[in-house]
Scaffold this motif. Sequence first.
Motif, PDB file in Angstrom:
ATOM      1  N   ILE A 132     -27.052  84.910  31.696  1.00  0.00           N
ATOM      2  CA  ILE A 132     -25.670  84.417  31.747  1.00  0.00           C
ATOM      3  C   ILE A 132     -25.199  85.257  30.618  1.00  0.00           C
ATOM      4  CG2 ILE A 132     -23.924  82.750  31.224  1.00  0.00           C
ATOM      5  CD1 ILE A 132     -25.646  80.593  32.644  1.00  0.00           C
ATOM      6  N   ALA A 133     -25.582  85.226  29.317  1.00  0.00           N
ATOM      7  CA  ALA A 133     -24.968  85.934  28.341  1.00  0.00           C
ATOM      8  C   ALA A 133     -25.149  87.557  28.855  1.00  0.00           C
ATOM      9  CB  ALA A 133     -25.736  85.836  27.053  1.00  0.00           C
ATOM     10  N   GLN A 134     -26.120  87.885  29.213  1.00  0.00           N
ATOM     11  CA  GLN A 134     -26.151  89.364  29.562  1.00  0.00           C
ATOM     12  C   GLN A 134     -25.002  89.838  30.673  1.00  0.00           C
ATOM     13  OE1 GLN A 134     -30.214  89.789  30.831  1.00  0.00           O
ATOM     14  NE2 GLN A 134     -30.961  90.083  28.731  1.00  0.00           N
ATOM     15  N   ALA A 135     -25.027  88.947  31.623  1.00  0.00           N
ATOM     16  CA  ALA A 135     -23.924  89.276  32.713  1.00  0.00           C
ATOM     17  C   ALA A 135     -22.431  89.182  31.874  1.00  0.00           C
ATOM     18  CB  ALA A 135     -23.987  88.077  33.673  1.00  0.00           C
ATOM     19  N   ASN A 136     -22.264  88.222  30.987  1.00  0.00           N
ATOM     20  CA  ASN A 136     -20.822  88.230  30.545  1.00  0.00           C
ATOM     21  C   ASN A 136     -20.559  89.428  29.723  1.00  0.00           C
ATOM     22  OD1 ASN A 136     -20.485  85.810  31.697  1.00  0.00           O
ATOM     23  ND2 ASN A 136     -21.194  84.609  29.906  1.00  0.00           N
ATOM     24  N   GLU A 137     -21.780  90.040  28.773  1.00  0.00           N
ATOM     25  CA  GLU A 137     -21.730  91.108  28.137  1.00  0.00           C
ATOM     26  C   GLU A 137     -21.285  92.591  29.023  1.00  0.00           C
ATOM     27  OE1 GLU A 137     -24.224  93.575  24.578  1.00  0.00           O
ATOM     28  OE2 GLU A 137     -24.746  91.768  25.415  1.00  0.00           O
ATOM     29  N   ALA A 138     -22.339  92.558  30.154  1.00  0.00           N
ATOM     30  CA  ALA A 138     -22.009  93.690  30.986  1.00  0.00           C
ATOM     31  C   ALA A 138     -20.753  93.888  31.553  1.00  0.00           C
ATOM     32  CB  ALA A 138     -23.170  93.642  31.975  1.00  0.00           C
ATOM     33  N   ARG A 139     -20.175  92.534  31.988  1.00  0.00           N
ATOM     34  CA  ARG A 139     -18.766  92.705  32.780  1.00  0.00           C
ATOM     35  C   ARG A 139     -17.945  93.135  31.621  1.00  0.00           C
ATOM     36  NH1 ARG A 139     -20.320  87.855  35.772  1.00  0.00           N
ATOM     37  NH2 ARG A 139     -19.481  86.565  34.034  1.00  0.00           N
ATOM     38  N   ALA A 140     -17.792  92.554  30.282  1.00  0.00           N
ATOM     39  CA  ALA A 140     -16.939  93.077  29.470  1.00  0.00           C
ATOM     40  C   ALA A 140     -16.992  94.433  29.027  1.00  0.00           C
ATOM     41  CB  ALA A 140     -17.202  92.187  28.208  1.00  0.00           C
ATOM     42  N   HIS A 141     -18.063  95.091  29.398  1.00  0.00           N
ATOM     43  CA  HIS A 141     -18.314  96.386  28.874  1.00  0.00           C
ATOM     44  C   HIS A 141     -17.663  97.136  29.846  1.00  0.00           C
ATOM     45  CE1 HIS A 141     -20.103  94.988  25.170  1.00  0.00           C
ATOM     46  NE2 HIS A 141     -19.840  95.901  24.666  1.00  0.00           N
TER      47      HIS A 141
ATOM     48  N   GLY B  20     -25.232  95.489  37.311  1.00  0.00           N
ATOM     49  CA  GLY B  20     -26.549  95.846  36.833  1.00  0.00           C
ATOM     50  C   GLY B  20     -27.213  95.274  35.744  1.00  0.00           C
ATOM     51  N   LEU B  21     -27.603  93.894  36.003  1.00  0.00           N
ATOM     52  CA  LEU B  21     -28.405  93.249  35.025  1.00  0.00           C
ATOM     53  C   LEU B  21     -29.683  93.606  34.666  1.00  0.00           C
ATOM     54  CD1 LEU B  21     -27.064  89.730  36.177  1.00  0.00           C
ATOM     55  CD2 LEU B  21     -26.399  90.860  34.126  1.00  0.00           C
ATOM     56  N   PRO B  22     -30.198  93.626  33.500  1.00  0.00           N
ATOM     57  CA  PRO B  22     -31.554  93.991  33.486  1.00  0.00           C
ATOM     58  C   PRO B  22     -32.607  93.168  33.884  1.00  0.00           C
ATOM     59  CG  PRO B  22     -30.543  92.914  31.249  1.00  0.00           C
ATOM     60  CD  PRO B  22     -29.840  93.026  32.335  1.00  0.00           C
ATOM     61  N   HIS B  23     -32.353  91.966  34.108  1.00  0.00           N
ATOM     62  CA  HIS B  23     -33.343  91.041  34.566  1.00  0.00           C
ATOM     63  C   HIS B  23     -33.181  90.699  36.267  1.00  0.00           C
ATOM     64  CE1 HIS B  23     -35.653  90.688  30.742  1.00  0.00           C
ATOM     65  NE2 HIS B  23     -34.520  90.509  30.279  1.00  0.00           N
ATOM     66  N   LEU B  24     -32.293  91.355  36.806  1.00  0.00           N
ATOM     67  CA  LEU B  24     -32.018  91.202  38.276  1.00  0.00           C
ATOM     68  C   LEU B  24     -31.722  92.338  39.130  1.00  0.00           C
ATOM     69  CD1 LEU B  24     -29.424  88.455  39.229  1.00  0.00           C
ATOM     70  CD2 LEU B  24     -29.327  90.697  40.625  1.00  0.00           C
TER      71      LEU B  24
ATOM     72  N   GLN C 111     -17.519  84.110  41.962  1.00  0.00           N
ATOM     73  CA  GLN C 111     -18.327  83.702  40.583  1.00  0.00           C
ATOM     74  C   GLN C 111     -19.417  82.644  40.743  1.00  0.00           C
ATOM     75  OE1 GLN C 111     -17.744  84.857  37.261  1.00  0.00           O
ATOM     76  NE2 GLN C 111     -19.704  84.085  37.252  1.00  0.00           N
ATOM     77  N   HIS C 112     -19.415  81.746  41.673  1.00  0.00           N
ATOM     78  CA  HIS C 112     -20.326  80.851  41.887  1.00  0.00           C
ATOM     79  C   HIS C 112     -21.667  81.402  42.629  1.00  0.00           C
ATOM     80  CE1 HIS C 112     -22.255  77.049  42.390  1.00  0.00           C
ATOM     81  NE2 HIS C 112     -22.417  76.916  43.731  1.00  0.00           N
ATOM     82  N   LEU C 113     -21.328  82.470  43.343  1.00  0.00           N
ATOM     83  CA  LEU C 113     -22.428  83.087  44.040  1.00  0.00           C
ATOM     84  C   LEU C 113     -23.239  83.824  42.896  1.00  0.00           C
ATOM     85  CD1 LEU C 113     -20.755  84.099  47.217  1.00  0.00           C
ATOM     86  CD2 LEU C 113     -22.534  82.517  47.041  1.00  0.00           C
ATOM     87  N   ILE C 114     -22.572  84.427  42.298  1.00  0.00           N
ATOM     88  CA  ILE C 114     -22.858  85.209  40.917  1.00  0.00           C
ATOM     89  C   ILE C 114     -23.809  84.494  40.176  1.00  0.00           C
ATOM     90  CG2 ILE C 114     -22.532  86.607  38.916  1.00  0.00           C
ATOM     91  CD1 ILE C 114     -19.969  87.572  40.373  1.00  0.00           C
ATOM     92  N   ASP C 115     -23.297  83.300  39.784  1.00  0.00           N
ATOM     93  CA  ASP C 115     -23.920  82.266  38.850  1.00  0.00           C
ATOM     94  C   ASP C 115     -25.588  81.805  39.600  1.00  0.00           C
ATOM     95  OD1 ASP C 115     -21.978  82.177  37.154  1.00  0.00           O
ATOM     96  OD2 ASP C 115     -21.227  80.422  37.802  1.00  0.00           O
ATOM     97  N   LEU C 116     -25.458  81.663  40.950  1.00  0.00           N
ATOM     98  CA  LEU C 116     -26.499  81.422  41.594  1.00  0.00           C
ATOM     99  C   LEU C 116     -27.522  82.489  41.810  1.00  0.00           C
ATOM    100  CD1 LEU C 116     -24.900  79.893  45.015  1.00  0.00           C
ATOM    101  CD2 LEU C 116     -25.876  78.432  43.233  1.00  0.00           C
ATOM    102  N   ALA C 117     -26.995  83.782  41.962  1.00  0.00           N
ATOM    103  CA  ALA C 117     -28.065  84.706  41.659  1.00  0.00           C
ATOM    104  C   ALA C 117     -28.766  84.832  40.382  1.00  0.00           C
ATOM    105  CB  ALA C 117     -27.324  86.119  41.884  1.00  0.00           C
ATOM    106  N   ILE C 118     -27.813  84.576  39.152  1.00  0.00           N
ATOM    107  CA  ILE C 118     -28.502  84.571  38.090  1.00  0.00           C
ATOM    108  C   ILE C 118     -29.600  83.515  37.680  1.00  0.00           C
ATOM    109  CG2 ILE C 118     -27.974  84.510  35.408  1.00  0.00           C
ATOM    110  CD1 ILE C 118     -25.182  85.593  36.029  1.00  0.00           C
ATOM    111  N   MET C 119     -29.082  82.377  38.100  1.00  0.00           N
ATOM    112  CA  MET C 119     -29.838  81.218  38.104  1.00  0.00           C
ATOM    113  C   MET C 119     -31.294  81.296  38.798  1.00  0.00           C
ATOM    114  SD  MET C 119     -27.435  77.945  37.647  1.00  0.00           S
ATOM    115  CE  MET C 119     -26.737  78.011  39.361  1.00  0.00           C
TER     116      MET C 119
END
Length: 353
Positions: free
Chosen positions: A335-344, A207-211, A156-164
């Motif tokens: 972060i919000a996009q990542a959470n929404e994508a994971r939830a779906h 598959g984040l839209p900005h990453l 999870q921390h590595l994913i957070d690093l990727a997003i930031m």
Amino acid sequence: MNSEVRIALDAMGGDSGPSVVVPAAAIALVRRPDISFSLYGDESVVRPLLDAHPALARKARLVHSDVSIKMTDKPSQALRAGRRSSSMWQAIDAVKKGEADVVVSAGNTGALMAMAKVCLRTMPQIDRPAIAAMWPTLRGESIVLDVGATIGADAQHLIDLAIMGAAMARIIFDIDRPTVGLLNVGVEEIKGLEEVKAAGRALREVGLPHLDYHGFVEGDDLGKGTVDVIVTEGFTGNIALKTAEGTAKQIGQYIRDAMNHSWSSRIGYFFARSAFNALREKMDPSKVNGGVFLGLDGVVIKSHGGADADGFAGAIEVGYDMVRHELLAKTREMIAQANEARAHLSPPVQIDS
């Protein structure tokens, strides 16, 4: 957002303190006239330097602090001795209070991170902050994080690093979908620690839209510039950073030794020394000034302690860009996009290591 970017400066931080910070602010003001400053430090030292720059003095306020954090202080010592009273803390606190948009300091890195975490806290859903550094590459520059804020990382921390890191890259490189790679011992999906492999699977599936997740990258990709953002945990990242800095100095010394080998080589070096110096500067990540503390609920920029006025002015401009182009908003959005994508996703992506 205010028409001006309000910048808080720890005037006492770094190897040279106000003698670098004040002229650096004057340089940055010429380059970015829509800046105003709050300087925190010993008024008896800072005021004469500030008065020598009338244009800066008109755009700055000085807040006295008679406590400064030493470069040798441990983070715990700095918190005990300088909490609420030091120039470093007061500059950070100005961001928390909404009196400044960003804080810039060349002071003790560990103390700055510790105080920023206590004062600003981390952003919602970010457990640990990171330090992002600009890295010279064959194709320009990349962002590498974490280079030393926290040791060890789960998926999870590595994913957070990727997003930031991607949020920062969108600002620095002006691209909507920066490429991101996870530093690993090989590019094959079966290699590496389970935490890294789990983070890779999650980033690929979400598959984040900005990453644009590239996959695993290796150590030599740091210099190649294979991706815009390279993600690793702080232990490995700091070793990579110090290795690159040391290699740049080593090559520079090799060149000087070779050029002093004979009279003809000395003459050649005399004419080519500017090119050799430029090469050494280009190879050293520490020369790209202005590390960004990511994951905090506020913008914090760390300048190198030994930076000159031009270098510190560069760190101020990094802070300006992070604010003007809304780093915090972009990070929260991703972060919000990542959470929404994971939830779906069905089933949800498993990131537990």
